[in-house]
Design an enzyme around this catalytic site. Structure first.
Site, PDB file in Angstrom:
ATOM      1  N   ARG A  81       0.865  -1.174   0.000  1.00  7.14           N
ATOM      2  CA  ARG A  81       0.000   0.000   0.000  1.00  7.14           C
ATOM      3  C   ARG A  81       0.904   1.227   0.000  1.00  7.14           C
ATOM      4  NH1 ARG A  81      -2.136  -3.401   4.178  1.00  7.14           N
ATOM      5  NH2 ARG A  81      -4.225  -4.214   3.684  1.00  7.14           N
ATOM      6  N   LYS A  84      -2.272  -1.925   7.920  1.00  6.52           N
ATOM      7  CA  LYS A  84      -3.423  -1.340   8.598  1.00  6.52           C
ATOM      8  C   LYS A  84      -3.488  -1.822  10.039  1.00  6.52           C
ATOM      9  CE  LYS A  84      -6.445  -0.629   4.601  1.00  6.52           C
ATOM     10  NZ  LYS A  84      -7.752  -0.956   3.993  1.00  6.52           N
ATOM     11  N   HIS A 121      -2.004   2.377  -5.833  1.00  8.86           N
ATOM     12  CA  HIS A 121      -2.709   1.116  -5.572  1.00  8.86           C
ATOM     13  C   HIS A 121      -2.793   0.240  -6.819  1.00  8.86           C
ATOM     14  CE1 HIS A 121      -4.426  -0.346  -1.868  1.00  8.86           C
ATOM     15  NE2 HIS A 121      -5.380  -0.954  -2.530  1.00  8.86           N
ATOM     16  N   ARG A 168      -0.188  -2.319  -6.717  1.00  7.42           N
ATOM     17  CA  ARG A 168      -0.541  -3.397  -5.776  1.00  7.42           C
ATOM     18  C   ARG A 168      -1.522  -4.373  -6.423  1.00  7.42           C
ATOM     19  NH1 ARG A 168      -1.063  -4.612  -0.139  1.00  7.42           N
ATOM     20  NH2 ARG A 168      -3.200  -4.963   0.574  1.00  7.42           N
ATOM     21  N   HIS A 222      -4.054  -9.008   3.786  1.00  7.80           N
ATOM     22  CA  HIS A 222      -5.510  -8.998   3.923  1.00  7.80           C
ATOM     23  C   HIS A 222      -5.926  -9.829   5.125  1.00  7.80           C
ATOM     24  CE1 HIS A 222      -6.187  -8.072  -0.627  1.00  7.80           C
ATOM     25  NE2 HIS A 222      -5.990  -6.986   0.079  1.00  7.80           N
ATOM     26  N   TYR A 248      -9.402 -10.526  -6.771  1.00  9.81           N
ATOM     27  CA  TYR A 248      -8.417 -10.669  -7.850  1.00  9.81           C
ATOM     28  C   TYR A 248      -8.728 -11.851  -8.766  1.00  9.81           C
ATOM     29  CZ  TYR A 248      -5.895  -7.168  -5.311  1.00  9.81           C
ATOM     30  OH  TYR A 248      -5.554  -5.999  -4.685  1.00  9.81           O
TER      31      TYR A 248
END
Length: 300
Positions: free
Chosen positions: A150, A174, A246, A249, A272, A281
């Site tokens: 990210r 995150k 992004h 990514r 994730h 994806y």
């Protein structure tokens, strides 16, 4: 509405301390709760989080939806309210979650934009290496694409996070969650060249000695600056796509999947929390899916 604010403040502390959410995430959660508080004030409702009814919550959501809130924002609002009242139940302030049975609107999952390897090569080749920041920009884009970071993870990357001998970098994602991401020898080479030949000549400001990617003033780059660098490269190459950090990514994950990587491995590298996030994806062309079937199904 002092009672609501007290509960909201407790909830914010819970999100920050126990769940480890970022300041921006906490602000977003509070923003949606304040919508409910303002609604109750406007309708002179005296209920607190301990005794507000399911019917009143549903009426609030219905009225907000009627004001033009799109399905995605409405889904986020409902999710945020559910999380808050789950906390209220967890703390023993009430026995039920009044949002539990509220139906979340279905939203179309936007497929992420991706770049081809040729487009990525073209963007990186367009970097002017004669400029002082050229080697830095090449190292940053190679890291974005080579490690699937990210943009916030890129700007926060530290020299002490580089474990090149082991072939990994430590990434803080995150909620301050850390993960180790493999890094290829090629990306290591570009980072090393920038670090050893360009970064050493900067007058590094106090507090940024360990920050890997620096601006010309010796401080950390902002996320906005990374967006600007990529936008200018897209314009320079005539790329007819709207791209951002992004996009690199997304391309990282898509290209891995297209070349046979499994979703679980991609999930770990991307950081994730849920594999359902990684499943976006799976927007691959039918040719790839056909090849998977003919290669692996026992009845092929």
């Amino acid at each position: 509405m002092a009672a609501w604010q007290r509960y909201i403040n407790e909830y914010k502390n819970y999100l920050k301390i126990e769940r480890g959410l970022s300041a921006n995430s906490v602000i977003n959660y509070e923003f949606d709760l304040q919508k409910l508080v303002k609604y109750l004030e406007a309708h002179a409702v005296e209920n607190t989080p301990k005794d507000i009814s399911k019917e009143l919550i549903q009426q609030f959501i219905y009225d907000v939806a009627g004001s033009g809130l799109n399905p995605k924002s409405r889904a986020r609002l409902i999710s945020g309210l559910k999380s808050f009242f789950n906390y209220i139940v967890f703390e023993g302030y009430r026995d039920d979650n009044p949002v539990e049975l509220v139906e979340v609107p279905k939203t179309m999952r936007k497929l992420p934009d991706t770049l081809s390897t040729a487009e990525i090569d073209s963007l990186i080749a367009a970097i002017d290496l004669s400029l002082a920041e050229g080697e830095r920009n090449r190292a940053m884009l190679e890291t974005l694409y080579g490690c699937g970071l990210r943009v916030s993870e890129l700007v926060d990357l530290k020299i002490s996070d580089l474990f090149f001998d082991e072939g990994f970098i430590k990434v803080t994602g995150k909620g301050s969650k850390q993960r180790f991401v493999p890094i290829s020898p090629a990306v290591q080479k570009y980072i090393g060249f920038y670090k050893d030949n360009n970064r050493v000549h900067l007058a590094i400001q106090k507090g940024y000695e360990d920050t890997l990617f620096l601006n010309r003033r010796g401080k950390a780059l902002t996320r906005a600056m990374i967006f600007t660098i990529i936008k200018r490269l897209a314009e320079k190459t005539g790329l007819n796509k709207t791209i951002s950090p992004h996009t690199f990514r997304h391309s990282f994950a898509t290209h891995l999947l297209e070349n046979g990587a499994d979703l679980r491995s991609i999930q770990l590298m991307l950081g994730h929390e849920s594999i359902t996030t990684t499943e976006i994806y799976m927007h691959l062309d039918k040719t790839f899916l056909r090849d998977v079937l003919t290669s692996f199904h026992p009845r092929r």
